[in-house]
Design a protein around this motif. Structure first.
Motif, PDB file in Angstrom:
ATOM      1  N   THR A 124      59.116  10.803  73.634  1.00 32.54           N
ATOM      2  CA  THR A 124      58.563  10.557  74.999  1.00 32.54           C
ATOM      3  C   THR A 124      58.606  11.939  76.041  1.00 32.54           C
ATOM      4  N   SER A 125      59.022  12.808  75.398  1.00 33.29           N
ATOM      5  CA  SER A 125      59.092  14.175  76.241  1.00 33.29           C
ATOM      6  C   SER A 125      57.638  14.739  76.518  1.00 33.29           C
ATOM      7  N   PRO A 126      57.497  15.384  77.431  1.00 34.72           N
ATOM      8  CA  PRO A 126      56.167  16.009  77.560  1.00 34.72           C
ATOM      9  C   PRO A 126      55.611  16.725  76.218  1.00 34.72           C
ATOM     10  N   MET A 127      56.703  17.512  75.767  1.00 36.63           N
ATOM     11  CA  MET A 127      56.381  18.262  74.458  1.00 36.63           C
ATOM     12  C   MET A 127      55.965  17.450  73.236  1.00 36.63           C
ATOM     13  N   GLY A 128      57.001  16.347  73.238  1.00 34.37           N
ATOM     14  CA  GLY A 128      56.831  15.292  72.270  1.00 34.37           C
ATOM     15  C   GLY A 128      55.316  14.638  72.226  1.00 34.37           C
ATOM     16  N   ARG A 129      54.737  14.518  73.437  1.00 36.22           N
ATOM     17  CA  ARG A 129      53.644  13.791  73.570  1.00 36.22           C
ATOM     18  C   ARG A 129      52.444  14.678  73.636  1.00 36.22           C
ATOM     19  N   GLY A 130      52.616  15.917  73.384  1.00 38.21           N
ATOM     20  CA  GLY A 130      51.666  16.869  73.307  1.00 38.21           C
ATOM     21  C   GLY A 130      51.106  17.479  74.599  1.00 38.21           C
ATOM     22  N   LEU A 131      52.199  17.277  75.755  1.00 41.58           N
ATOM     23  CA  LEU A 131      51.563  17.550  77.038  1.00 41.58           C
ATOM     24  C   LEU A 131      52.278  19.000  77.527  1.00 41.58           C
ATOM     25  N   ALA A 132      53.030  19.579  76.519  1.00 36.93           N
ATOM     26  CA  ALA A 132      53.644  20.839  76.971  1.00 36.93           C
ATOM     27  C   ALA A 132      54.005  21.542  75.446  1.00 36.93           C
ATOM     28  N   ALA A 133      54.093  22.995  75.711  1.00 36.23           N
ATOM     29  CA  ALA A 133      54.220  23.748  74.532  1.00 36.23           C
ATOM     30  C   ALA A 133      55.379  24.190  74.175  1.00 36.23           C
ATOM     31  N   ALA A 134      56.556  23.815  75.226  1.00 39.53           N
ATOM     32  CA  ALA A 134      57.780  24.232  74.730  1.00 39.53           C
ATOM     33  C   ALA A 134      58.887  23.160  75.450  1.00 39.53           C
ATOM     34  N   ASP A 135      60.058  23.307  75.117  1.00 48.87           N
ATOM     35  CA  ASP A 135      61.019  22.329  75.779  1.00 48.87           C
ATOM     36  C   ASP A 135      62.574  23.149  75.398  1.00 48.87           C
ATOM     37  N   PHE A 136      63.481  22.836  76.412  1.00 49.05           N
ATOM     38  CA  PHE A 136      64.841  23.228  76.338  1.00 49.05           C
ATOM     39  C   PHE A 136      65.592  22.092  75.520  1.00 49.05           C
TER      40      PHE A 136
END
Length: 227
Positions: A113-125
């Protein structure tokens, strides 16, 4: 630090290397935002998740600058100016579209459900233990790298993914201690648990399990050994 190698290449950004800086991270995030890539629901893809709401990201940023979260059991180790500077950076990135939108960040309760997991961001800490969830969800083009530094000073550190404890007043202290010992040190437990909770703390068990590792889990093991 989990990142989408395809979007990094498309933005002309080099793969993050040990010693890369927070300034470089912010600029890469802006470059990706300027690509105006579209997420599965048609919205622009941000450069990264919003670290402004994450205590872990703030702590690593702070430590890379020589600071710390706590000065003692009863005193904070940072100032109002420290937090203002960190939040100002995160707020600027959010306004520029380089960090995920607040309404998307507020829905993040897991990798999925994170932005990266949903394809809304390119990276995550993220910590190493849950990292394999990203390539499993998004594909093998998702890799990981050390977190940014301040002038080469690293703020990250080794931390248990979970702790095992025995109640002080348990009626079965011997049995409880045996269970903890089994979970930590028995090769049979290591074979079952694998790297599902990150690298086993017993090095002999870790080396045994590592022989069976593939993909992201093996990358994590090798990364921990280098660090």
């Amino acid at each position: 630090f989990a990142y989408d190698t395809r979007l990094y290449r498309k933005a002309g950004a080099a793969a993050p290397e040990p010693g890369w800086t927070w300034r470089e991270w912010a600029e890469v995030s802006r470059k990706i935002a300027r690509l105006r890539e579209r997420s599965p629901d048609g919205r622009p893809v941000a450069g990264a998740n919003d670290g402004g709401v994450n205590e872990d990201v703030f702590e690593v940023w702070l430590r890379s600058r020589g600071g710390r979260l706590y000065a003692s059991q009863t005193r904070l180790g940072f100032t109002e100016d420290d937090l203002t500077e960190f939040w100002t950076l995160c707020d600027e990135l959010r306004k520029e579209g380089a960090a995920a939108r607040a309404e998307d960040t507020s829905q993040a309760t897991s990798t999925e459900t994170s932005p990266m997991g949903r394809g809304l961001a390119a990276a995550d800490f993220t910590w190493d233990a849950p990292f394999p969830g990203y390539p499993a969800l998004l594909g093998d083009h998702v890799h990981f790298a050390p977190v940014p530094t301040t002038g080469g000073k690293q703020g990250a550190y080794f931390k248990p993914s979970m702790l095992l404890g025995v109640g002080a007043h348990t009626r079965h202290p011997v049995e409880a201690a045996r269970l903890v010992d089994f979970l930590l040190n028995d090769p049979r437990a290591g074979d079952v648990l694998g790297f599902s909770r990150s690298t086993p703390p017993n090095r002999t068990v870790a080396a045994r399990v590592a022989k069976t590792l593939k993909g992201a889990e093996r990358d994590i093991y090798q990364y921990a050994r280098r660090m």
